[in-house]
Design an enzyme around this catalytic site. Structure first.
Site, PDB file in Angstrom:
ATOM      1  N   ASN A 158       0.911  -1.587   0.069  1.00 16.00           N
ATOM      2  CA  ASN A 158       0.452   0.099   0.369  1.00 16.00           C
ATOM      3  C   ASN A 158       0.873   1.381   0.182  1.00 16.00           C
ATOM      4  OD1 ASN A 158      -1.502   2.046   0.316  1.00 16.00           O
ATOM      5  ND2 ASN A 158      -2.013   1.469   2.849  1.00 16.00           N
ATOM      6  N   TRP A 159       1.151   1.868  -0.917  1.00 19.26           N
ATOM      7  CA  TRP A 159       1.803   2.781  -1.247  1.00 19.26           C
ATOM      8  C   TRP A 159       1.432   3.981  -1.065  1.00 19.26           C
ATOM      9  CZ3 TRP A 159       3.890   2.874  -7.363  1.00 19.26           C
ATOM     10  CH2 TRP A 159       4.655   1.449  -6.792  1.00 19.26           C
ATOM     11  N   LYS A 160       0.341   3.962  -0.524  1.00 21.27           N
ATOM     12  CA  LYS A 160      -0.827   5.279   0.448  1.00 21.27           C
ATOM     13  C   LYS A 160      -0.299   6.486  -0.550  1.00 21.27           C
ATOM     14  CE  LYS A 160       0.680   3.291   4.949  1.00 21.27           C
ATOM     15  NZ  LYS A 160       0.088   3.658   6.571  1.00 21.27           N
ATOM     16  N   HIS A 189      -9.458   0.931   5.424  1.00 19.29           N
ATOM     17  CA  HIS A 189      -7.806   1.351   5.839  1.00 19.29           C
ATOM     18  C   HIS A 189      -8.518   2.390   6.901  1.00 19.29           C
ATOM     19  CE1 HIS A 189      -3.855   2.075   7.211  1.00 19.29           C
ATOM     20  NE2 HIS A 189      -3.271   1.461   5.899  1.00 19.29           N
ATOM     21  N   GLU A 218      -6.374   4.543   8.205  1.00 19.79           N
ATOM     22  CA  GLU A 218      -6.072   5.702   7.260  1.00 19.79           C
ATOM     23  C   GLU A 218      -8.438   6.996   7.048  1.00 19.79           C
ATOM     24  OE1 GLU A 218      -3.122   5.666   5.833  1.00 19.79           O
ATOM     25  OE2 GLU A 218      -1.403   5.238   7.935  1.00 19.79           O
ATOM     26  N   GLU A 229      -5.000  -4.811  10.952  1.00 21.79           N
ATOM     27  CA  GLU A 229      -3.472  -3.294  10.887  1.00 21.79           C
ATOM     28  C   GLU A 229      -3.926  -3.415  12.447  1.00 21.79           C
ATOM     29  OE1 GLU A 229      -2.002  -2.804   7.171  1.00 21.79           O
ATOM     30  OE2 GLU A 229      -4.404  -1.827   7.312  1.00 21.79           O
ATOM     31  N   GLY A 264       2.865   2.248  10.871  1.00 18.64           N
ATOM     32  CA  GLY A 264       3.530   3.241  10.184  1.00 18.64           C
ATOM     33  C   GLY A 264       3.988   3.905  11.963  1.00 18.64           C
ATOM     34  N   SER A 310       3.668  -2.187  10.334  1.00 17.09           N
ATOM     35  CA  SER A 310       5.521  -2.241  10.432  1.00 17.09           C
ATOM     36  C   SER A 310       5.863  -3.420  10.465  1.00 17.09           C
ATOM     37  CB  SER A 310       5.623  -2.003  11.474  1.00 17.09           C
ATOM     38  OG  SER A 310       5.288  -0.801  12.115  1.00 17.09           O
ATOM     39  N   GLY A 335       2.870  -1.567   4.250  1.00 17.03           N
ATOM     40  CA  GLY A 335       2.997  -0.050   3.994  1.00 17.03           C
ATOM     41  C   GLY A 335       4.347   0.743   3.993  1.00 17.03           C
ATOM     42  N   GLY A 336       4.939   0.945   5.197  1.00 17.25           N
ATOM     43  CA  GLY A 336       6.330   2.104   4.561  1.00 17.25           C
ATOM     44  C   GLY A 336       7.894   1.102   4.221  1.00 17.25           C
TER      45      GLY A 336
HETATM   46  C1  PEP Z   1      -0.915   0.339   6.583  1.00 14.35           C
HETATM   47  O1  PEP Z   1      -0.658   1.205   6.272  1.00 14.35           O
HETATM   48  O2  PEP Z   1      -1.369  -0.702   6.063  1.00 14.35           O
HETATM   49  C2  PEP Z   1       0.541  -0.532   6.824  1.00 14.35           C
HETATM   50  C3  PEP Z   1       0.117  -1.924   7.339  1.00 14.35           C
HETATM   51  O3  PEP Z   1       1.500   0.413   7.079  1.00 14.35           O
HETATM   52  P1  PEP Z   1       2.735  -0.437   7.838  1.00 14.35           P
HETATM   53  O4  PEP Z   1       3.535  -1.386   6.727  1.00 14.35           O
HETATM   54  O5  PEP Z   1       4.030   1.111   7.288  1.00 14.35           O
HETATM   55  O6  PEP Z   1       3.058   0.046   9.026  1.00 14.35           O
END
Ligand code: PEP
Length: 252
Positions: A9-11, A97, A99, A169, A175, A215, A236-237
């Protein structure tokens, strides 16, 4: 059908040229692998979907959008419909999600409509659920997750639910660099699978893909993915760096 999946997920990251180079890098690294144990999905921003889709043709990677509208079409300035997402080449859409829930007020009723339009347009839905830190500290995490499922995707028919992938999640892990331990992830994934059995049946539960997100990185992916109820990750990251993303994919 249950499968191992690693989805990036590149956000709201990467311009169009940056998205093009990231996906080219991922493709070239994956081309060096003889066989992959997981399906790979990337979810760039809307504006990069068309170009990224062209690059993905003939590769092993599938395309996802990060969101879609709760209406079919019409006067909804700034929105992108499930039909448009499908037409641009997506097989998947991420919905629910944390966010989107936190910053855009997406509640169960809206998410239910979004899921409905996504399924009508033959998209598979990566449906995100997870508790806040305070809820976990109070021991309410199972109840929260159960409510998020019962008020939304658990109202789907068995056939419709077969197009749902669950992404657990925990919000406190997204994040933040703090990952759920392998035991915490397995415990919650097993609980979710039990709820699916109760709401549908064992067959449906055994065939549902349940991803972990929060994470997840190359250093912890093996530990997380080795659990019997963890079928992969929503990343994500670490999905923004081709080497890290591919290292996670290779953790199966
Ligand atoms: C996400 O936002 O779906 C996610 C898992 O982010 P991160 O890996 O950066 O925690």
């Amino acid at each position: 059908m249950r499968k191992n999946i690693v989805a990036g997920n590149w956000k709201m990251n990467k311009t169009l040229p940056e998205s093009v180079s990231l996906v080219k890098e991922i493709i070239s690294l994956l081309n060096k692998e003889n066989s992959l144990q997981a399906e790979v999905i990337v979810a760039p921003t809307y504006v990069s979907l068309y170009e990224v889709n062209k690059l993905l043709k003939g590769s092993k990677i599938k395309l996802s959008a990060q969101n879609s509208a709760s209406e079919h079409s019409g006067a909804y300035t700034g929105e992108i419909s499930a039909e448009m997402i499908k037409a641009v080449g997506c097989d998947y859409v991420i919905l629910g999600h944390s966010e989107r829930r936190a910053y855009y007020g997406e509640r169960d009723a809206i998410l239910t409509r979004k899921v409905e339009f996504a399924l009508k347009n033959e998209l598979e839905v990566i449906f995100c659920i997870g508790e806040r830190l305070l809820e976990r500290e109070k021991g309410e995490h199972f109840k929260v997750v159960e409510g998020q499922l019962k008020n939304t995707v658990f109202n789907l028919s068995e056939n419709e639910f077969s197009n749902i992938i669950i992404a657990y999640e925990p919000i406190w892990a997204i994040g933040t660099g703090v990952t759920a331990s392998s035991e915490q992830a397995q415990e919650m994934h097993a609980f979710i699978r039990k709820l699916i059995t109760e709401n549908y049946n064992t067959d449906v539960a055994d065939n549902t893909t349940i991803l972990y997100g929060g994470s997840c990185k190359p250093s912890n992916a093996v530990e997380l993915f080795k659990n019997p109820d963890v079928d992969g990750g929503l990343i994500g990251g670490a999905a923004l760096k081709a080497e890290d993303f591919v290292a996670i994919i290779k953790s199966f």
